[in-house]
Write an enzyme that holds these catalytic residues in place. Structure first.
Site, PDB file in Angstrom:
ATOM      1  N   SER A  54       0.841  -1.199   0.000  1.00 12.20           N
ATOM      2  CA  SER A  54       0.000   0.000   0.000  1.00 12.20           C
ATOM      3  C   SER A  54       0.873   1.244   0.000  1.00 12.20           C
ATOM      4  O   SER A  54       1.991   1.233   0.559  1.00 12.20           O
ATOM      5  CB  SER A  54      -0.860  -0.022   1.272  1.00 12.20           C
ATOM      6  OG  SER A  54      -1.438   1.241   1.493  1.00 12.20           O
ATOM      7  N   TYR A  77      -1.705  -1.192  10.839  1.00 13.90           N
ATOM      8  CA  TYR A  77      -1.999  -1.710   9.500  1.00 13.90           C
ATOM      9  C   TYR A  77      -0.827  -1.406   8.559  1.00 13.90           C
ATOM     10  O   TYR A  77      -0.272  -2.287   7.898  1.00 13.90           O
ATOM     11  CB  TYR A  77      -3.300  -1.102   8.942  1.00 13.90           C
ATOM     12  CG  TYR A  77      -3.448  -1.331   7.463  1.00 13.90           C
ATOM     13  CD1 TYR A  77      -3.741  -2.600   6.969  1.00 13.90           C
ATOM     14  CD2 TYR A  77      -3.256  -0.297   6.537  1.00 13.90           C
ATOM     15  CE1 TYR A  77      -3.836  -2.829   5.596  1.00 13.90           C
ATOM     16  CE2 TYR A  77      -3.357  -0.513   5.176  1.00 13.90           C
ATOM     17  CZ  TYR A  77      -3.648  -1.782   4.715  1.00 13.90           C
ATOM     18  OH  TYR A  77      -3.738  -2.009   3.365  1.00 13.90           O
ATOM     19  N   LYS A  91       2.177  -3.934   6.667  1.00 16.49           N
ATOM     20  CA  LYS A  91       2.545  -3.977   5.237  1.00 16.49           C
ATOM     21  C   LYS A  91       4.052  -3.772   5.072  1.00 16.49           C
ATOM     22  O   LYS A  91       4.699  -4.467   4.298  1.00 16.49           O
ATOM     23  CB  LYS A  91       1.790  -2.889   4.457  1.00 16.49           C
ATOM     24  CG  LYS A  91       0.290  -3.143   4.346  1.00 16.49           C
ATOM     25  CD  LYS A  91       0.012  -4.306   3.423  1.00 16.49           C
ATOM     26  CE  LYS A  91      -1.426  -4.759   3.464  1.00 16.49           C
ATOM     27  NZ  LYS A  91      -1.673  -6.026   2.805  1.00 16.49           N
TER      28      LYS A  91
HETATM   29  P1  NAD Z   1     -10.999  -7.297   1.146  1.00 21.21           P
HETATM   30  O1  NAD Z   1     -11.241  -7.300   2.623  1.00 21.21           O
HETATM   31  O2  NAD Z   1     -12.147  -7.038   0.246  1.00 21.21           O
HETATM   32  O3  NAD Z   1     -10.332  -8.681   0.710  1.00 21.21           O
HETATM   33  C1  NAD Z   1      -9.467  -9.405   1.563  1.00 21.21           C
HETATM   34  C2  NAD Z   1      -9.933 -10.864   1.549  1.00 21.21           C
HETATM   35  O4  NAD Z   1      -9.052 -11.627   2.373  1.00 21.21           O
HETATM   36  C3  NAD Z   1     -11.346 -11.052   2.105  1.00 21.21           C
HETATM   37  O5  NAD Z   1     -12.099 -11.812   1.184  1.00 21.21           O
HETATM   38  C4  NAD Z   1     -11.140 -11.807   3.423  1.00 21.21           C
HETATM   39  O6  NAD Z   1     -12.205 -12.687   3.682  1.00 21.21           O
HETATM   40  C5  NAD Z   1      -9.833 -12.528   3.161  1.00 21.21           C
HETATM   41  N1  NAD Z   1      -9.026 -12.822   4.348  1.00 21.21           N
HETATM   42  C6  NAD Z   1      -8.692 -11.982   5.369  1.00 21.21           C
HETATM   43  N2  NAD Z   1      -7.901 -12.612   6.253  1.00 21.21           N
HETATM   44  C7  NAD Z   1      -7.716 -13.880   5.789  1.00 21.21           C
HETATM   45  C8  NAD Z   1      -7.004 -15.018   6.252  1.00 21.21           C
HETATM   46  N3  NAD Z   1      -6.315 -14.963   7.389  1.00 21.21           N
HETATM   47  N4  NAD Z   1      -7.042 -16.143   5.530  1.00 21.21           N
HETATM   48  C9  NAD Z   1      -7.738 -16.209   4.365  1.00 21.21           C
HETATM   49  N5  NAD Z   1      -8.452 -15.183   3.883  1.00 21.21           N
HETATM   50  C10 NAD Z   1      -8.434 -14.016   4.577  1.00 21.21           C
HETATM   51  O7  NAD Z   1      -9.811  -6.251   0.878  1.00 21.21           O
HETATM   52  P2  NAD Z   1      -9.305  -5.651  -0.499  1.00 21.21           P
HETATM   53  O8  NAD Z   1      -9.710  -4.232  -0.541  1.00 21.21           O
HETATM   54  O9  NAD Z   1      -9.639  -6.555  -1.606  1.00 21.21           O
HETATM   55  O10 NAD Z   1      -7.737  -5.666  -0.218  1.00 21.21           O
HETATM   56  C11 NAD Z   1      -6.910  -6.740  -0.640  1.00 21.21           C
HETATM   57  C12 NAD Z   1      -5.500  -6.490  -0.167  1.00 21.21           C
HETATM   58  O11 NAD Z   1      -5.034  -5.248  -0.681  1.00 21.21           O
HETATM   59  C13 NAD Z   1      -5.358  -6.404   1.355  1.00 21.21           C
HETATM   60  O12 NAD Z   1      -4.156  -7.052   1.726  1.00 21.21           O
HETATM   61  C14 NAD Z   1      -5.252  -4.916   1.611  1.00 21.21           C
HETATM   62  O13 NAD Z   1      -4.523  -4.620   2.776  1.00 21.21           O
HETATM   63  C15 NAD Z   1      -4.523  -4.446   0.369  1.00 21.21           C
HETATM   64  N6  NAD Z   1      -4.792  -3.032   0.061  1.00 21.21           N
HETATM   65  C16 NAD Z   1      -6.086  -2.623  -0.098  1.00 21.21           C
HETATM   66  C17 NAD Z   1      -6.357  -1.281  -0.371  1.00 21.21           C
HETATM   67  C18 NAD Z   1      -7.791  -0.809  -0.540  1.00 21.21           C
HETATM   68  O14 NAD Z   1      -8.027   0.382  -0.526  1.00 21.21           O
HETATM   69  N7  NAD Z   1      -8.770  -1.675  -0.714  1.00 21.21           N
HETATM   70  C19 NAD Z   1      -5.303  -0.364  -0.482  1.00 21.21           C
HETATM   71  C20 NAD Z   1      -3.992  -0.821  -0.332  1.00 21.21           C
HETATM   72  C21 NAD Z   1      -3.744  -2.159  -0.062  1.00 21.21           C
HETATM   73  C1  UD1 Z   2      -7.037   4.976   3.789  1.00 22.30           C
HETATM   74  C2  UD1 Z   2      -5.986   4.499   4.765  1.00 22.30           C
HETATM   75  C3  UD1 Z   2      -4.867   3.839   3.997  1.00 22.30           C
HETATM   76  C4  UD1 Z   2      -5.411   2.727   3.116  1.00 22.30           C
HETATM   77  C5  UD1 Z   2      -6.484   3.311   2.199  1.00 22.30           C
HETATM   78  C6  UD1 Z   2      -7.142   2.288   1.327  1.00 22.30           C
HETATM   79  C7  UD1 Z   2      -6.155   6.060   6.643  1.00 22.30           C
HETATM   80  C8  UD1 Z   2      -5.474   7.155   7.411  1.00 22.30           C
HETATM   81  N1  UD1 Z   2      -5.505   5.644   5.542  1.00 22.30           N
HETATM   82  O1  UD1 Z   2      -6.416   5.904   2.906  1.00 22.30           O
HETATM   83  O2  UD1 Z   2      -3.913   3.302   4.901  1.00 22.30           O
HETATM   84  O3  UD1 Z   2      -4.376   2.146   2.354  1.00 22.30           O
HETATM   85  O4  UD1 Z   2      -7.496   3.913   3.011  1.00 22.30           O
HETATM   86  O5  UD1 Z   2      -7.904   1.396   2.073  1.00 22.30           O
HETATM   87  O6  UD1 Z   2      -7.210   5.596   7.015  1.00 22.30           O
HETATM   88  N2  UD1 Z   2     -12.674  11.225   3.572  1.00 22.30           N
HETATM   89  C9  UD1 Z   2     -13.719  12.046   3.913  1.00 22.30           C
HETATM   90  N3  UD1 Z   2     -14.832  11.495   4.448  1.00 22.30           N
HETATM   91  C10 UD1 Z   2     -14.977  10.147   4.658  1.00 22.30           C
HETATM   92  C11 UD1 Z   2     -13.893   9.300   4.296  1.00 22.30           C
HETATM   93  C12 UD1 Z   2     -12.747   9.880   3.774  1.00 22.30           C
HETATM   94  O7  UD1 Z   2     -13.632  13.260   3.743  1.00 22.30           O
HETATM   95  O8  UD1 Z   2     -16.015   9.704   5.163  1.00 22.30           O
HETATM   96  C13 UD1 Z   2     -11.482  11.814   2.946  1.00 22.30           C
HETATM   97  C14 UD1 Z   2     -10.186  11.560   3.695  1.00 22.30           C
HETATM   98  O9  UD1 Z   2      -9.958  12.544   4.650  1.00 22.30           O
HETATM   99  C15 UD1 Z   2      -9.167  11.566   2.543  1.00 22.30           C
HETATM  100  C16 UD1 Z   2      -9.957  11.019   1.337  1.00 22.30           C
HETATM  101  O10 UD1 Z   2     -11.329  11.211   1.675  1.00 22.30           O
HETATM  102  O11 UD1 Z   2      -8.781  12.883   2.249  1.00 22.30           O
HETATM  103  C17 UD1 Z   2      -9.720   9.543   1.068  1.00 22.30           C
HETATM  104  O12 UD1 Z   2      -9.948   8.800   2.256  1.00 22.30           O
HETATM  105  P1  UD1 Z   2      -9.984   7.211   2.287  1.00 22.30           P
HETATM  106  O13 UD1 Z   2     -10.864   6.719   1.196  1.00 22.30           O
HETATM  107  O14 UD1 Z   2     -10.308   6.777   3.670  1.00 22.30           O
HETATM  108  O15 UD1 Z   2      -8.507   6.793   1.895  1.00 22.30           O
HETATM  109  P2  UD1 Z   2      -7.109   7.243   2.553  1.00 22.30           P
HETATM  110  O16 UD1 Z   2      -7.286   8.016   3.796  1.00 22.30           O
HETATM  111  O17 UD1 Z   2      -6.293   7.869   1.470  1.00 22.30           O
END
Ligand code: NAD
Ligand code: UD1
Length: 340
Positions: free
Chosen positions: A126, A150, A154
């Protein structure tokens, strides 16, 4: 028979859509997911979209016996590791859960891979590993730091992967640093389905648009940004999925590799920009109020995408309007399914 790509967390948001791209590219996919944050109905949607159903095992990445059995039964070419917990606030409240799931879980998985001699690993990292940006756009050599468990989980896994890469030959590893993944499959059949109150901006905006929540709180309008609200690099989840394929292809073509790559678009948009774009997609007004800053938030963050372009030949192609159009289609589908 074509060997499998093991996709952990493959019924989740990003894993399921990457599975769609993998199947469409002709790969066989085996999903391992404990369903802690997803539903097996996603498998039906994947099959509807691609005409193929991935193999599925319900189980946990921390279950060593299950992993050993899985690697002995399937011929696995590479692992894409999405499984994990991802809520920043929750990680502050329950740090041990995050280290257990995200760090210990990754170590268990890598041990099982090592034992089975599978050494191609694509990791969901991330942009949170950059901490508060010292300069923009963020290049991959920007100093790394984290402010919550979190993010730390990572960064720890990235460090573990560096140690592993140095310790023995043959590992091909890509740490993909996602910026802000949003959007949904263009069919509207698969998207992000947060449990409870969404933590992230776009799922919240979508729920206000569909009438499930009264109004959005905009966390701060006094940042040093063009309109005072936070600026982020939103990336369409289908572009992200294609980025995984590019990383997989790159790793499979090379003997030994350790990459950390930004997956973003290179452009930042403010909260108010995103609200306007979603209003255009949904043809609904998004009610919002300005609220205090959210602790831990940064003002701005966007990616330098040149390394991904040069190394993987990959760039994101969708703009924010397409992201919002697809997210809205998914939100309408999800609401219709919920209401029978
Ligand atoms: P998500 O929660 O939709 O998907 C994660 C999946 O992993 C889920 O289906 C959950 O059931 C499964 N899971 C969790 N723990 C597990 C375990 N111990 N064993 C087996 N399955 C397990 O999340 P996502 O948004 O699809 O994110 C996927 C990955 O990307 C995560 O590692 C997350 O940290 C990373 N990531 C996500 C974002 C984002 O904004 N969505 C941003 C940066 C990084
Ligand atoms: C957040 C996480 C980041 C993670 C990412 C994707 C934090 C501090 N960071 O990023 O670690 O990788 O999600 O899952 O939580 N906002 C509003 N109102 C809301 C929600 C968000 O104004 O109800 C604003 C936030 O202040 C920010 C932007 O929208 O400026 C994006 O927020 P968000 O979607 O939560 O993502 P990040 O904070 O960038």
């Amino acid at each position: 028979m074509t060997p499998y790509i093991l996709v952990t967390g493959g019924t989740g948001f990003i894993g399921s859509l990457t599975t769609v791209s993998l199947l469409e590219a002709g790969h066989n996919v085996l999903i391992l997911d404990n369903l802690s944050n997803s539903s097996p109905s996603v498998l039906d949607a994947i099959e509807k979209i691609t005409g193929k159903r991935p193999d599925f095992i319900q189980g946990d990445i921390r279950d060593a016996a299950l992993l050993a059995d899985l690697f002995s039964r399937y011929s696995i070419q590479a692992v894409m590791h999405f499984a994990g917990l991802k809520a920043v606030g929750e990680s502050v409240q329950f740090p041990l859960r995050y280290y257990d799931n995200n760090v210990h879980g990754s170590v268990q998985l890598l041990q099982a891979m090592q034992a089975a001699n599978v050494r191609t690993f694509i990791f969901s990292s991330s942009a949170t590993v950059y901490g508060d940006p010292k300069f923009l756009p963020l290049t991959e050599d920007h100093p790394l730091s984290t402010t919550n468990p979190y993010g730390h989980s990572k960064l720890m896994v990235e460090e573990i992967l560096q140690n592993l890469y140095k310790s023995e030959d043959g590992w091909r590893i890509a740490c993909l640093r996602y910026f802000n993944p949003v959007g949904a499959h263009p069919s509207g059949l698969i998207g992000e389905a947060p449990q409870g109150i969404p933590n992230n901006l776009m799922p919240y905006v979508a729920q206000v648009a569909v009438g499930e929540r009264a109004q959005l709180s905009v966390f701060g309008d006094d940042y040093d940004t063009p309109d005072g609200t936070g600026v982020r690099d939103y990336i369409h989840v289908m572009d992200l999925a294609e980025g995984h394929l590019a990383a997989l292809n790159y790793c499979l073509e090379n003997d030994s590799e350790l990459l950390a790559v930004n997956l973003g678009t290179g452009t930042g948009y403010s909260v108010l920009d995103m609200i306007s774009a979603f209003e255009r997609s949904s043809q609904r007004r998004i009610a919002y109020q300005i609220a205090p800053r959210r602790p831990g938030d940064i003002a701005s963050c966007w990616a330098d995408t040149s390394f991904a372009r040069k190394k993987l030949g990959w760039t994101a192609s969708s703009g924010i309007q397409k992201m919002c159009d697809d997210a809205w289609r998914w939100q309408c589908h999800a609401a219709a399914t919920k209401n029978g």
